[in-house]
Design a protein around this motif. Structure first.
Motif: not given
Length: 73
Positions: A48-70
């Protein structure tokens, strides 16, 4: 593991899946620039561990296509 001059580390072969894992009960962290001034992706160790996205500065997590969200309705 060093990329032997190509700038890429290749895992897997032919139809075999590649696997990158930590050695022991540790988080697996993917970053650039030796972790200095860079965002990262952390796969937290354990069930049950997390997957964490940590941005630097003004960076964002960007999906170039649609994200799957069931769970979305």
């Amino acid at each position: 593991m060093a990329p032997e001059g190509t700038g890429e580390v290749l895992v897997g072969s032919g139809s075999a899946a590649g696997d990158i894992t930590s050695s022991g009960a540790y988080d697996l962290i993917l970053d650039t620039n030796s972790g200095t001034n860079a965002g990262n992706i952390t796969l937290t160790d354990g069930a049950n561990g997390n997957i964490e996205f940590t941005n630097n500065g003004t960076g964002v997590v960007k999906f170039n296509d649609a994200a799957y969200y069931p769970e979305a309705t």
